[in-house]
Design an enzyme around this catalytic site. Sequence first.
Site, PDB file in Angstrom:
ATOM      1  N   LYS A  33       0.867  -1.294  -0.047  1.00  0.00           N
ATOM      2  CA  LYS A  33       0.010   0.078   0.097  1.00  0.00           C
ATOM      3  C   LYS A  33       0.815   1.157  -0.047  1.00  0.00           C
ATOM      4  CE  LYS A  33      -1.939  -1.175   3.813  1.00  0.00           C
ATOM      5  NZ  LYS A  33      -1.455  -2.688   4.011  1.00  0.00           N
ATOM      6  N   THR A  34       1.895   1.095   1.007  1.00  0.00           N
ATOM      7  CA  THR A  34       2.773   2.589   0.938  1.00  0.00           C
ATOM      8  C   THR A  34       3.549   2.654  -0.313  1.00  0.00           C
ATOM      9  OG1 THR A  34       2.617   2.317   3.546  1.00  0.00           O
ATOM     10  CG2 THR A  34       4.492   3.381   2.312  1.00  0.00           C
ATOM     11  N   ASP A 225      -2.081   7.717   3.882  1.00  0.00           N
ATOM     12  CA  ASP A 225      -1.596   6.411   4.135  1.00  0.00           C
ATOM     13  C   ASP A 225      -2.312   6.110   5.658  1.00  0.00           C
ATOM     14  OD1 ASP A 225      -0.262   3.991   4.055  1.00  0.00           O
ATOM     15  OD2 ASP A 225       1.722   4.683   4.488  1.00  0.00           O
ATOM     16  N   GLU A 226      -2.236   4.742   5.941  1.00  0.00           N
ATOM     17  CA  GLU A 226      -2.827   4.412   7.025  1.00  0.00           C
ATOM     18  C   GLU A 226      -4.227   4.842   7.558  1.00  0.00           C
ATOM     19  OE1 GLU A 226      -1.201   2.004   8.864  1.00  0.00           O
ATOM     20  OE2 GLU A 226       0.827   2.274   8.310  1.00  0.00           O
ATOM     21  N   GLN A 256      -5.753  -3.574  10.675  1.00  0.00           N
ATOM     22  CA  GLN A 256      -4.513  -2.997  11.487  1.00  0.00           C
ATOM     23  C   GLN A 256      -5.198  -1.570  12.089  1.00  0.00           C
ATOM     24  OE1 GLN A 256      -0.619  -2.863   9.585  1.00  0.00           O
ATOM     25  NE2 GLN A 256      -1.641  -3.592   7.599  1.00  0.00           N
ATOM     26  N   ARG A 615       4.984  -7.356  11.073  1.00  0.00           N
ATOM     27  CA  ARG A 615       6.151  -6.678  10.750  1.00  0.00           C
ATOM     28  C   ARG A 615       7.500  -7.593  10.462  1.00  0.00           C
ATOM     29  NH1 ARG A 615       4.320  -3.034   9.510  1.00  0.00           N
ATOM     30  NH2 ARG A 615       2.409  -4.182   9.626  1.00  0.00           N
TER      31      ARG A 615
HETATM   32  N1  LIG Z   1       5.570  -5.416  -6.239  1.00  0.00           N
HETATM   33  C1  LIG Z   1       6.427  -5.453  -5.443  1.00  0.00           C
HETATM   34  N2  LIG Z   1       7.587  -6.224  -5.563  1.00  0.00           N
HETATM   35  C2  LIG Z   1       8.575  -6.279  -4.889  1.00  0.00           C
HETATM   36  N3  LIG Z   1       8.538  -5.899  -3.464  1.00  0.00           N
HETATM   37  C3  LIG Z   1       7.649  -5.212  -3.266  1.00  0.00           C
HETATM   38  C4  LIG Z   1       6.320  -4.849  -4.164  1.00  0.00           C
HETATM   39  N4  LIG Z   1       5.398  -4.202  -3.340  1.00  0.00           N
HETATM   40  C5  LIG Z   1       5.742  -4.114  -2.130  1.00  0.00           C
HETATM   41  N5  LIG Z   1       7.096  -4.639  -2.117  1.00  0.00           N
HETATM   42  C6  LIG Z   1       7.816  -4.487  -0.688  1.00  0.00           C
HETATM   43  O1  LIG Z   1       6.960  -5.062   0.320  1.00  0.00           O
HETATM   44  C7  LIG Z   1       7.411  -4.616   1.559  1.00  0.00           C
HETATM   45  C8  LIG Z   1       5.937  -4.185   2.106  1.00  0.00           C
HETATM   46  O2  LIG Z   1       5.355  -2.852   1.252  1.00  0.00           O
HETATM   47  P1  LIG Z   1       4.789  -1.922   2.017  1.00  0.00           P
HETATM   48  O3  LIG Z   1       5.506  -1.274   3.240  1.00  0.00           O
HETATM   49  O4  LIG Z   1       4.216  -0.897   0.839  1.00  0.00           O
HETATM   50  O5  LIG Z   1       3.231  -2.567   2.391  1.00  0.00           O
HETATM   51  P2  LIG Z   1       1.850  -2.140   3.002  1.00  0.00           P
HETATM   52  O6  LIG Z   1       0.901  -2.526   2.495  1.00  0.00           O
HETATM   53  O7  LIG Z   1       2.010  -0.599   3.239  1.00  0.00           O
HETATM   54  O8  LIG Z   1       2.208  -2.529   4.716  1.00  0.00           O
HETATM   55  P3  LIG Z   1       1.641  -2.173   5.957  1.00  0.00           P
HETATM   56  O9  LIG Z   1       0.314  -2.688   5.755  1.00  0.00           O
HETATM   57  O10 LIG Z   1       2.520  -2.841   6.922  1.00  0.00           O
HETATM   58  O11 LIG Z   1       1.844  -0.785   6.057  1.00  0.00           O
HETATM   59  C9  LIG Z   1       8.156  -3.500   1.438  1.00  0.00           C
HETATM   60  O12 LIG Z   1       9.540  -3.920   1.548  1.00  0.00           O
HETATM   61  C10 LIG Z   1       8.071  -3.139   0.020  1.00  0.00           C
HETATM   62  O13 LIG Z   1       9.147  -2.346  -0.711  1.00  0.00           O
HETATM   63 MG   LIG Z   2       2.272   0.727   4.733  1.00  0.00          MG
END
Ligand SMILES: Nc1ncnc2c1ncn2[C@@H]1O[C@H](COP(=O)(O)OP(=O)(O)OP(=O)(O)O)[C@@H](O)[C@H]1O
Ligand SMILES: [Mg+2]
Length: 784
Positions: A33-34, A225-226, A256, A615
């Site tokens: 997402k981020t 975000d969040e 979350q 995490r």
């Molecule tokens: N398409 C992709 N290919 C490779 N790595 C990825 C891809 N998408 C995300 N990542 C990696 O996966 C990890 C999680 O991504 P991110 O932090 O954006 O998830 P999130 O959904 O925001 O998580 P959270 O819910 O914990 O905030 C990060 O290290 C990110 O760089």
């Molecule tokens: Mg995130």
Amino acid sequence: MSSYIDQLNDAQKQAVLATEGPMMVIAGAGSGKTRVLTYRIAHLMEKGVDSFQILSLTFTNKAAREMKERIASIVGESEAKNLWMGTFHSVFARILRIEGDKLGYPSNFTIYDSEDSLKVISSLIKENNLDKDIYKPKSVQGRISSYKNNLITPKAYQNRPDLQENDATARMPMIGQLYTAYTERCFRAGAMDFDDLLLKTNELLHRFPDVLAKYQERFKYILVDEYQDTNHSQYLIVKALASRFENVCVVGDDAQSIYAFRGANIRNILNFQKDYPDAKIFKLEQNYRSTQNIVEAANSIIAKNRDQLEKNVWTSNDKGEQIVVHKAVSDSDEGNWVASNIFESHQNNHEPWSSFCILYRTNSQSRAFEDAFRKRNIPYRIYGGLSFYQRKEIKDLMAYFRLAINNSDEEAFRRVINYPARGIGQTTMDRLINVANSQEKSIWDIAENIYLYPTGINKPTQQRILDFVERIKSYGVLAQKHDAFDVAAHIAKTSGLIKAMSEDKTPEGVTRTENIQELLNGIKDFSEEQKQIEDGDATLAYYLQDIALLTDADKDNPEDMNKVNLMTIHLAKGLEFPYVYIVGMEENLFPSMMSMNTRSDLEEERRLFYVALTRAEKRAYLTYAHVRYRWGKLIDCEPSRFIEEIDERFLDIRVPEFGGFYSPPDEVKAAFDSPQSRTVSRGNDSFGGKPRFMKKQQEQKPIVPPKKHQKLKTVSEMNDSGEASNVPDDLEKGTRVIHDRFGLGTVKEITGSGADRKAIIFFDNAGEKRLLLKFAKLQKARKS
Ligand SMILES: Nc1ncnc2c1ncn2[C@@H]1O[C@H](COP(=O)(O)OP(=O)(O)OP(=O)(O)O)[C@@H](O)[C@H]1O
Ligand SMILES: [Mg+2]
């Protein structure tokens, strides 16, 4: 298409490319997402959207900084610099500096942190002769905060008999008056607390349509975000700003949502769909962060919650290791086990210290880990807790800065008017406050014109007050002309603060002086950095604003980089670490005692556990203790229900069977820690005087994971069998023993006899100890 787009999967790509109109991504942890938000901003800029027109709201300023860096690496530094990015608080503080005069605030208003605001409240409780055991300042603060975040002003409160009744039921019928007085007091001091930054922004946008139009026009694209953790006040700000272009993109995960206790409103997700019926909704299902084992274990946990949107999170990452569940003898043993485990990983796998993170439910749990790390020279850093900027000496010096910039700042005034001592005592202060209240003016106004008011303060003291006022004014003049560092250094020297501190030669005194030095170093960096930025602002006023809005996760400094991380789960949101230890997995601790009464509280607690587990990238560990010190007492613990809720095929359960044992009270512990100890009579422990006996160790098979649905053995179950026994006399070299504090160990040597019998024992996780057997409540460990 640019190569960064290729670093996205199809669903992510679509979410990045759909730049126009409202959209929401609701997806599980680690699904990117981020990343989507980050790349979406880069993409907007590549499409030609002016970076000044993009507003991005994050949970910490650190997250904003990291996103900015990533974006800069794609579109270039100079463009990325202009993005409006940060927490709700920091972004809207910036806007209030520009527009706040419309609401009657000076542009240099002070931001009261939680401690400042608590002081104002305590003082009001006292001034109104209220009982502080009933009107607990923290509770009053909590109530006021919740009203503010729901946009209930003191005036609106007058028309809310329901709320008034609530407060009356809580035996605090005066809350309304306190709220009014608090608001007035802050206003007079030219100060806003954290909640005001949101409340006043709402007021600004609501009362001044031209201001609203200006910012609607400016922020053509808004990203959050969040989103699951936004409160009502934040929701309304986003809604107002986005209502012109409706280019609003929010990402979050209902699973979350962990800030309901602070007013976050999960309904904001549902409201979003109501507010924008045409909103595009994207789902991301692939987790990139964690091993299969961790992802599936986390799924099995969150499935226990009734209230959640359906999601199917999977990963193509390696299966990975099972989650280790470790039972420690006590809280200190837990600390030692984790520290040893980390040490080994660091040694054997060449993992940097920063790959490790310890997550706990409450800040106070950090101590056992700190002790264990210090003993082993493992570098660590604690997020939250008492941060650098909350230390007394730092706040003292900062109070001089604040007062120089905003003369009305009452909390700052009170802090430094007589520090260093200049003969202006509490009685004088009380007189100033009284007159200020009756005249409805700030203390500064009274002090500045002290001869005009009937304060009853004697002439020499009046002169001392005027001298102080003059000094602060001269600082204010300097701050107009010179950079933050020059002014700060001048103030530190001439206020007498450094002198007062350097007279204190105790180690604490020396540390305080060093901290001041460190603060000045930081201001130097700030000034230099600002001078290098094109439209930088190196003034002290800007420095204060910058500092006031740091959140705990922001207080990074570069030398903190390669250290083991310790933090509460709440602070870990959005972060990731290769190795995660979730500690204190015990009933009444996690889930916390307060959370067990209602389904919704328990579900929030479960979401917190979900956040913690997700995490972890490579490995996760869950630990709990057999006994633990809490509220000054040694208590028996039961493993957390959350452990049982994880499907056992994901777990590697290591529960040594130490059986029940006698738990010595503090004084006994103190005794066996130093061999020349006093004699303490046996059996008089701290459990209401009743002796507790060691229970016979249970004969158990070697440790195997429990059968399906077999429950983990609880301490009370373990204590339910067996008879009393004493320190074994057949201890000899090589005997495996167990100690309630140091855990498992091997006897190296036995010396002496009778009351002087001693053992040298090498504990697996705590190293070598010499124990006087009379006091060291040892048990023989089961052979495995
Ligand atoms: N398409 C992709 N290919 C490779 N790595 C990825 C891809 N998408 C995300 N990542 C990696 O996966 C990890 C999680 O991504 P991110 O932090 O954006 O998830 P999130 O959904 O925001 O998580 P959270 O819910 O914990 O905030 C990060 O290290 C990110 O760089
Ligand atoms: Mg995130």
